[in-house]
Design an enzyme around this catalytic site. Structure first.
Site, PDB file in Angstrom:
ATOM      1  N   ASP A 122      42.848  73.898  31.993  1.00 22.00           N
ATOM      2  CA  ASP A 122      43.790  73.245  33.555  1.00 22.00           C
ATOM      3  C   ASP A 122      42.435  73.477  33.985  1.00 22.00           C
ATOM      4  OD1 ASP A 122      43.733  75.834  32.967  1.00 22.00           O
ATOM      5  OD2 ASP A 122      46.034  75.331  34.480  1.00 22.00           O
ATOM      6  N   GLU A 123      41.247  74.299  34.131  1.00 24.48           N
ATOM      7  CA  GLU A 123      40.601  73.803  35.775  1.00 24.48           C
ATOM      8  C   GLU A 123      39.031  73.776  34.772  1.00 24.48           C
ATOM      9  OE1 GLU A 123      41.109  78.243  37.813  1.00 24.48           O
ATOM     10  OE2 GLU A 123      41.659  78.707  35.840  1.00 24.48           O
TER      11      GLU A 123
END
Length: 383
Positions: A122-123
């Site tokens: 997610d990043e």
């Protein structure tokens, strides 16, 4: 638990030849796992949701923003989360759904730049100093990426834009959720000066307490301390703190970084020492780290390793680690848990209470071959 804040000579050497300021974007999805669950199940929208097991040894892998209002956080024991938020809805993780959303997001990144360094599902960091579409403005690129993510996945992302990784990551957290923050050249030191020390990556509750006792509560307080003072009080952590207080970070975005390990750790709000508490804590960390191991798997190929390392940090900040290697691949949770428990039992009784515990799976499949290829390439370049 996502990133090592330390720097090394290789990073500095690579950065020194970059020929000017970089344009770095850090994109961080908002409550990613929980948001995917709310997207796919309309009954969960607007309600406090935790991804993870609700049993006695369950742990929160992710929490929606509705749950965070009650103090629910990732890595928190599920029983604690339920006590804070009695209406909390637990859902089991669906890593296939998270990976599919992550693949969609990665394609959006790569539409703009080949220089993408994922930190997790997610990043990621993006270097858009030279972008594929010739847009030129890192701020505009970040805006377009957030719009494309929302249109294609129905999820929101926050982004930070700056001239190095440290500042870009701080910026992405500044206006969450669904926000954008830009730290322009020349603004880094002033931006950092106004931050509470807890915002610095790697500064946990106990380190924050120690810093406050030393009169350090903000980035400005930290910048006022010389390197000798920091080394005397924080050892090897001092060099990172000294640079961070000045907004300095020379690490490049590494698009093809070889993953050498997968792990996680927890810093406790209260020191723990009893065998029962240590064993319960280990079970929580096993859940957290095995989830990360599953996250790190690509397509249908699982992440496998041969070495497990247990790390504890005592109340005096001394670190002890114990490792166990096996001749075969560790590829199921049961064996990972069994070997982790053996490491703890072999270390007990501990000489003093601890403030941190962590587990790491290393000696990963493919890492050795990639390392060999890199050494051979280096040798060839000398011929």
């Amino acid at each position: 638990m996502s990133e090592d804040p330390s720097n090394d000579a290789e990073d500095e050497a690579e950065a020194s030849g970059s020929g000017g300021l970089r344009k770095i974007i850090h994109v961080d999805m908002d409550a990613f796992f929980a948001s995917v669950e709310q997207r796919d199940d309309p009954e969960l929208r607007g309600k406090p949701v935790a991804v993870g097991g609700s049993g006695g040894r369950g742990v929160v892998a992710a929490a929606s923003y509705e749950a965070r209002k009650f103090g629910v956080r990732s890595a928190m024991p599920s029983v604690t989360a339920k006590r804070l938020c009695p209406d909390l809805i637990f859902v089991r993780h669906r890593f296939d759904a998270y990976k599919e959303a992550s693949r969609q997001i990665r394609r959006i990144f790569e539409h703009h730049t080949p220089h993408v360094e994922p930190l997790s599902l997610d990043e990621a960091y993006l270097d858009v100093t030279e972008d594929r579409l010739g847009i030129g403005s890192a701020t505009r690129i970040a805006e377009l990426i957030r719009q494309e993510i929302r249109a294609k996945t129905k999820l929101t992302a926050s982004a930070g834009v700056s001239y190095n990784k440290f500042l870009a990551k701080l910026a992405s957290d500044q206006n969450k959720p669904n926000g954008l923050c830009v730290i322009r050249p020349g603004q880094g030191a002033d931006f950092v000066a106004g931050l509470p020390i807890r915002r610095f990556h790697g500064v946990g509750p106990k380190a924050e307490e120690k810093m406050k006792r030393l009169g350090i509560e903000t980035g400005a307080d930290l910048a006022a301390k010389d390197i000798e003072f920091l080394r005397a009080n924080f050892g090897s952590f001092a060099d990172y703190l000294y640079r961070a207080a000045r907004g300095i970070d020379l690490r490049p975005v590494r698009a093809h970084r070889v993953r050498k390990s997968v792990g996680g750790e927890r810093t406790f709000s209260e020191d723990i020492s009893s065998g029962a508490a240590l064993r319960d804590t280990l079970e929580n960390i096993i859940e957290i780290v095995w989830g990360r191991i599953e996250n790190a798997s690509k397509d249908d190929k699982p992440t496998r390793g041969r070495t497990i390392t247990l790390k504890v940090k005592f109340t005096d900040f001394q670190i002890m680690s114990r490792a166990k290697s096996v001749p075969h691949w560790i590829e199921d949770k049961q064996e990972f848990a069994r070997l982790s428990r053996e490491l703890l039992e072999e270390a007990l009784p501990l000489p003093m209470p601890i403030r941190l515990m962590g587990l790491t799976l290393s000696n990963l499949e493919g890492a050795q071959d990639r390392g060999k290829e890199q050494r051979e390439d280096a040798q060839l370049s000398l011929l």
